[in-house]
Design a protein around this motif. Structure first.
Motif, PDB file in Angstrom:
ATOM      1  N   LEU A 129      12.271 -70.850   1.829  1.00 54.60           N
ATOM      2  CA  LEU A 129      11.598 -70.606   3.105  1.00 54.60           C
ATOM      3  C   LEU A 129      12.211 -69.814   4.191  1.00 54.60           C
ATOM      4  O   LEU A 129      11.587 -69.136   4.918  1.00 54.60           O
ATOM      5  N   ILE A 130      13.576 -70.042   4.069  1.00 49.74           N
ATOM      6  CA  ILE A 130      14.352 -69.317   5.202  1.00 49.74           C
ATOM      7  C   ILE A 130      14.764 -68.059   4.826  1.00 49.74           C
ATOM      8  O   ILE A 130      14.571 -67.029   5.540  1.00 49.74           O
ATOM      9  N   ALA A 131      14.878 -67.938   3.415  1.00 51.34           N
ATOM     10  CA  ALA A 131      15.193 -66.638   2.688  1.00 51.34           C
ATOM     11  C   ALA A 131      13.982 -65.470   2.992  1.00 51.34           C
ATOM     12  O   ALA A 131      14.151 -64.359   3.263  1.00 51.34           O
ATOM     13  N   GLU A 132      12.557 -66.012   2.955  1.00 48.19           N
ATOM     14  CA  GLU A 132      11.474 -65.224   3.152  1.00 48.19           C
ATOM     15  C   GLU A 132      11.183 -64.972   4.433  1.00 48.19           C
ATOM     16  O   GLU A 132      10.201 -65.898   4.821  1.00 48.19           O
ATOM     17  N   VAL A 133      11.665 -63.987   5.080  1.00 48.84           N
ATOM     18  CA  VAL A 133      11.579 -63.792   6.475  1.00 48.84           C
ATOM     19  C   VAL A 133      10.179 -63.553   7.127  1.00 48.84           C
ATOM     20  O   VAL A 133       9.661 -63.552   8.329  1.00 48.84           O
ATOM     21  N   ALA A 134       9.254 -63.090   5.909  1.00 53.62           N
ATOM     22  CA  ALA A 134       7.763 -62.780   6.202  1.00 53.62           C
ATOM     23  C   ALA A 134       7.098 -63.999   6.730  1.00 53.62           C
ATOM     24  O   ALA A 134       6.174 -63.878   7.551  1.00 53.62           O
ATOM     25  N   ASN A 135       7.750 -65.169   6.468  1.00 57.92           N
ATOM     26  CA  ASN A 135       7.028 -66.555   6.955  1.00 57.92           C
ATOM     27  C   ASN A 135       7.560 -66.975   8.136  1.00 57.92           C
ATOM     28  O   ASN A 135       6.955 -67.837   8.791  1.00 57.92           O
ATOM     29  N   TRP A 136       8.581 -66.275   8.703  1.00 63.69           N
ATOM     30  CA  TRP A 136       9.007 -66.815  10.063  1.00 63.69           C
ATOM     31  C   TRP A 136       8.393 -66.853  11.425  1.00 63.69           C
ATOM     32  O   TRP A 136       8.352 -67.629  11.957  1.00 63.69           O
ATOM     33  N   PRO A 137       7.061 -65.834  11.572  1.00 64.16           N
ATOM     34  CA  PRO A 137       6.470 -66.017  12.684  1.00 64.16           C
ATOM     35  C   PRO A 137       5.359 -67.406  12.566  1.00 64.16           C
ATOM     36  O   PRO A 137       5.179 -67.834  13.498  1.00 64.16           O
ATOM     37  N   ARG A 138       5.431 -67.844  11.149  1.00 67.46           N
ATOM     38  CA  ARG A 138       4.527 -68.876  11.242  1.00 67.46           C
ATOM     39  C   ARG A 138       5.250 -70.215  11.460  1.00 67.46           C
ATOM     40  O   ARG A 138       4.668 -71.169  11.784  1.00 67.46           O
ATOM     41  N   ILE A 139       6.407 -70.236  10.920  1.00 67.46           N
ATOM     42  CA  ILE A 139       7.117 -71.386  10.822  1.00 67.46           C
ATOM     43  C   ILE A 139       8.213 -71.648  11.874  1.00 67.46           C
ATOM     44  O   ILE A 139       8.829 -72.752  12.176  1.00 67.46           O
ATOM     45  N   PHE A 140       8.616 -70.584  12.815  1.00 71.26           N
ATOM     46  CA  PHE A 140       9.602 -70.648  13.759  1.00 71.26           C
ATOM     47  C   PHE A 140       9.017 -70.200  15.067  1.00 71.26           C
ATOM     48  O   PHE A 140       8.567 -69.071  15.171  1.00 71.26           O
ATOM     49  N   PRO A 141       8.796 -71.095  16.052  1.00 72.59           N
ATOM     50  CA  PRO A 141       8.075 -70.811  17.302  1.00 72.59           C
ATOM     51  C   PRO A 141       8.538 -69.469  17.846  1.00 72.59           C
ATOM     52  O   PRO A 141       7.742 -68.767  18.582  1.00 72.59           O
ATOM     53  N   PRO A 142       9.827 -69.361  18.087  1.00 72.80           N
ATOM     54  CA  PRO A 142      10.384 -68.143  19.033  1.00 72.80           C
ATOM     55  C   PRO A 142      10.077 -66.721  18.218  1.00 72.80           C
ATOM     56  O   PRO A 142      10.062 -65.607  18.889  1.00 72.80           O
ATOM     57  N   THR A 143       9.756 -66.809  16.753  1.00 74.83           N
ATOM     58  CA  THR A 143       9.866 -65.484  16.117  1.00 74.83           C
ATOM     59  C   THR A 143       8.269 -64.979  16.321  1.00 74.83           C
ATOM     60  O   THR A 143       7.292 -65.655  15.880  1.00 74.83           O
ATOM     61  N   VAL A 144       8.219 -63.820  16.464  1.00 77.76           N
ATOM     62  CA  VAL A 144       6.893 -62.927  16.796  1.00 77.76           C
ATOM     63  C   VAL A 144       6.733 -62.044  15.559  1.00 77.76           C
ATOM     64  O   VAL A 144       5.674 -62.055  14.906  1.00 77.76           O
ATOM     65  N   HIS A 145       7.823 -61.240  15.009  1.00 83.41           N
ATOM     66  CA  HIS A 145       7.411 -60.325  13.972  1.00 83.41           C
ATOM     67  C   HIS A 145       8.936 -59.970  13.291  1.00 83.41           C
ATOM     68  O   HIS A 145      10.007 -59.972  14.024  1.00 83.41           O
ATOM     69  N   VAL A 146       8.961 -60.057  11.999  1.00 82.42           N
ATOM     70  CA  VAL A 146      10.090 -59.624  11.306  1.00 82.42           C
ATOM     71  C   VAL A 146       9.818 -58.360  10.250  1.00 82.42           C
ATOM     72  O   VAL A 146       8.613 -58.507   9.737  1.00 82.42           O
TER      73      VAL A 146
END
Length: 312
Positions: A22-39
């Protein structure tokens, strides 16, 4: 120069390998990490990659590029910012995922950083941003991983609305990018406040009218890629949602373009009864949200079409 080293950790009820993925797949970050907008990936290999991240820090939009080294066997990921955003002079760290018993894992998030000119005020600002974002990211990661493992109610909804426009990508993009004019251009928008201190990174606050005449306020961070797409994440949400990300995508097609509005939302199940009444459930909430968001985005697409075709 003062280098600060800090560590945050959390234990989750999920296998370490699942957490690592889950951490390795950065495309998921906007959905799982509140501060992240886009990667976005700038370079990508099996064990190394270069990414650009747009995120909020202490409520302010920031962007930076990082290099990451991936170690799926050791279950760790190291990262180092290539060019940091002031007041950060340098920033790096490591995600370490450790098995912690049957079906459990311990996540450690390590950071090291320096402030520009070793300024105390800058270092204090970074301290606060790293602490806030780390706690937020780890808590969100725990929630999302455990929800997936436990197969809880499916609160996630993604959908698209698409429209063909016999106009140019530039004119469609201009209409979507110039959101400060939406109050005059869109019937469902009652008030707009847009700031763009850094080109291509916008903060958009908007009052949207509903069919009963009432309004609700939302606030979004938007990352704009000229004539191609605008990616956004709401940081001020209506009561029924705990997440709302999306994008406007403009694709050339023949002598015109196809424009798509995509929404990904997570229903806030705790507020369903308050918003929709005691008898409503997740299905009713999803239907309500889809109708409302699709109605607004379809209207916006229609006005963008009229604007671009008129310009041609």
């Amino acid at each position: 120069m003062t280098t600060r080293e800090v560590e945050h950790e959390i234990t989750v009820d999920a296998p370490a390998a699942d957490v690592y993925r889950l951490i390795a797949e950065v495309a998921n970050w906007p959905r799982i990490f509140p501060p992240t907008v886009h990667v976005a990936h700038l370079e990508r290999g099996d064990r190394a990659e270069r990414i650009q991240i747009w995120a909020t820090a202490n409520g302010e939009p920031k962007t930076w590029t990082s290099r990451r080294s991936l170690d799926p066997d050791g279950l760790c990921i190291t990262f180092r910012q290539e060019k940091s955003t002031p007041p950060v002079a340098s920033m790096g760290g490591t995600w370490v995922i450790e098995p912690a018993g049957e079906g459990r894992s311990r996540i450690r998030l390590l950071h090291d950083y320096r402030a520009i000119d070793d300024a105390p005020a800058g270092l204090a600002w970074i301290d606060e941003a790293v602490d806030r974002n780390s706690r937020s990211e780890l808590a969100a990661l725990k929630t999302n991983v455990e929800a997936a493992i436990a197969a809880e109610a499916d609160l996630l909804l993604s959908f698209e609305d698409t429209l063909r426009v016999d106009g140019s990508a530039e004119d469609v993009y201009d209409f979507l990018n110039e959101a400060q004019l939406w109050e005059k251009r869109l019937a469902h928008v009652a008030r707009v406040e847009l700031t763009e201190d850094e080109p291509g990174v916008q903060i958009l606050e908007m009052d949207t009218r509903t069919k009963d005449g009432s309004t609700h306020t939302t606030k979004s961070i938007r990352v704009c890629f000229p004539h191609e797409r605008i990616v956004y994440k709401q940081i001020g949400l209506p009561a029924l949602l705990s997440l709302h990300t999306g994008y406007w995508l403009i694709r050339p097609e023949g002598d015109g373009v196809t424009v798509t509005a995509e929404h990904t939302v997570v229903i806030d199940s705790a507020n369903i009864a308050t918003v929709l009444g005691a008898g409503a459930g997740v299905a009713e909430a999803k239907a309500f949200v889809r109708k409302a968001l699709s109605g607004n985005s379809t209207a916006t697409l229609g006005y963008a079409k009229e604007y671009a075709e008129g310009a041609r």
